[in-house]
Design an enzyme around this catalytic site. Structure first.
Site, PDB file in Angstrom:
ATOM      1  N   LYS A  26       0.811  -1.224   0.000  1.00 12.80           N
ATOM      2  CA  LYS A  26       0.000   0.000   0.000  1.00 12.80           C
ATOM      3  C   LYS A  26       0.851   1.283   0.000  1.00 12.80           C
ATOM      4  O   LYS A  26       2.058   1.245   0.281  1.00 12.80           O
ATOM      5  CB  LYS A  26      -0.917  -0.026   1.221  1.00 12.80           C
ATOM      6  N   TYR A  54     -12.642  -2.042  -3.370  1.00 13.06           N
ATOM      7  CA  TYR A  54     -13.098  -2.217  -1.990  1.00 13.06           C
ATOM      8  C   TYR A  54     -14.623  -2.104  -1.857  1.00 13.06           C
ATOM      9  O   TYR A  54     -15.117  -1.830  -0.757  1.00 13.06           O
ATOM     10  CB  TYR A  54     -12.423  -1.198  -1.082  1.00 13.06           C
ATOM     11  N   ASN A 107      -1.881   0.259   6.831  1.00 14.42           N
ATOM     12  CA  ASN A 107      -1.386  -1.027   7.339  1.00 14.42           C
ATOM     13  C   ASN A 107      -0.540  -1.791   6.327  1.00 14.42           C
ATOM     14  O   ASN A 107      -0.422  -3.013   6.412  1.00 14.42           O
ATOM     15  CB  ASN A 107      -2.534  -1.869   7.902  1.00 14.42           C
TER      16      ASN A 107
END
Ligand code: CMP
Length: 140
Positions: free
Chosen positions: A11, A51, A114
């Site tokens: 990410k 998502y 994360n």
């Protein structure tokens, strides 16, 4: 054990900190093989589509904003039990709950930033791989 493929993302919080190699090494050291890889700066629309399952969640806006804030490395990983193995090496979603030595324990900044994503089941792995890669881009 079955050879499986799973989908992984490094990410924007991790690419920003130049951790693509360090994270890929942790995946490879766990026995996973990178059979496809591409660096993308996804659009807000790409993030919302990827998502979509989370669109009713309170963090959806923040998640899509973050995922379109910088480069992401999208990957297909292959190996014995790859889906579970990848989740094991990633650690818990919230780095505060992640086991020692996992990618998120070592590198993640917060539950939102994360560092990595990994598919959670065979159906989502197939769907997520298809979202980013065509068959000819995956070379085992
Ligand atoms: P990921 O495995 O990519 O799947 C969905 C993501 O939503 C998750 O990792 C987190 O980065 C993010 N997420 C989950 N819960 C929260 C939260 N409470 N606040 C912000 N982001 C979250």
């Amino acid at each position: 054990m079955a050879i499986e493929r799973t989908f992984s993302m490094i990410k924007p919080d991790a690419t920003r900190r130049n951790l693509t190699g360090a994270i890929t090494k942790m995946l490879e050291d766990a026995g996973l093989r990178v059979v496809a890889s591409r660096r993308v700066w996804m659009s807000r629309r790409d993030a919302e589509g990827f998502y979509a399952v989370h669109k009713e969640r309170p963090f959806f806006d923040e998640l899509c904003e973050f995922m379109s804030s910088g480069p992401t490395v999208v990957q297909v990983l292959e190996g014995d039990n790859a889906i579970a193995k990848n989740r094991e090496v990633m650690g818990a979603t919230n780095p505060a709950n992640a086991d020692e030595g996992t990618i998120r324990k070592v590198h993640a900044l917060s539950i939102g930033e994360n560092s990595v994503h990994g598919s959670d089941a065979p159906e989502t792995a197939a769907q997520e791989i298809r979202y980013w890669f065509s068959d000819t881009e995956i070379v085992g």
